[in-house]
Design a protein around this motif. Structure first.
Motif, PDB file in Angstrom:
ATOM      1  N   LEU A 179       8.410  16.187 104.391  1.00  0.00           N
ATOM      2  CA  LEU A 179       7.445  16.791 105.313  1.00  0.00           C
ATOM      3  C   LEU A 179       6.197  15.925 105.427  1.00  0.00           C
ATOM      4  N   SER A 180       5.712  15.433 104.301  1.00  0.00           N
ATOM      5  CA  SER A 180       4.525  14.583 104.300  1.00  0.00           C
ATOM      6  C   SER A 180       4.738  13.314 105.114  1.00  0.00           C
ATOM      7  N   GLN A 225       6.988  12.731 107.499  1.00  0.00           N
ATOM      8  CA  GLN A 225       7.216  12.982 108.922  1.00  0.00           C
ATOM      9  C   GLN A 225       5.955  13.481 109.631  1.00  0.00           C
ATOM     10  N   VAL A 226       5.185  14.330 108.982  1.00  0.00           N
ATOM     11  CA  VAL A 226       3.926  14.789 109.591  1.00  0.00           C
ATOM     12  C   VAL A 226       2.962  13.608 109.725  1.00  0.00           C
TER      13      VAL A 226
END
Length: 148
Positions: free
Chosen positions: A42-43, A45-46
């Motif tokens: 998530l980190s 990709q965000v």
């Protein structure tokens, strides 16, 4: 968990509160490894999504520099790593790891500047997927790779 247990062998924090790094370690112990992997994904990709929006104002190399500098600042403030007592070999490994991360981010961000995000991320994913296939020892592992 008490503040003393979180502080570990390090000197007490000035305010009597546990060190931020100790709190992060305690929190990461409470999250299962699969959850930590999902948080890492998530980190990345965000961060890539935010980075792609900066390419109109900055080149990918500047965005990579900002991301690495921000990460280093956060780690320095939160984890407060101690550099004293590290050998030249330890420092060399750390510098090599940092350079590798920088080149990896620059490669991805350059691809994001030229390609749609989904294609660039899919290409990025091929490396770890290839390692998973090469290191696979069970047929079930290969099934998961095919599903990916």
């Amino acid at each position: 968990m008490t503040a003393e247990a979180l502080q570990g062998p390090a000197e007490p924090y000035k305010s009597g509160m546990p060190r931020p790094g100790a709190l992060l370690r305690a929190a990461s112990d409470a999250i299962p490894p699969s959850g930590l992997v999902l948080l890492a994904i998530l980190s990345v990709q965000v961060g890539a999504g935010f980075a792609k929006n900066l390419f109109a104002q900055l080149p990918p190399s500047a965005v990579v520099f900002l991301r690495i500098a921000t990460g280093a600042l956060i780690i320095g403030l939160v984890a407060r790593p101690r550099l004293r007592g590290l050998s030249r070999s330890d420092l060399g490994v750390g510098i090599g790891f940092g350079v590798t991360l920088g080149v990896m981010n620059l490669s991805l961000y350059q691809a994001l500047a030229e390609l749609p995000m989904g294609i660039a991320v899919a290409i990025e994913f091929l490396g770890p997927l290839g390692v998973a296939v090469a290191a696979s020892r069970r047929r079930l592992d290969l099934l998961w790779v095919v599903l990916a």
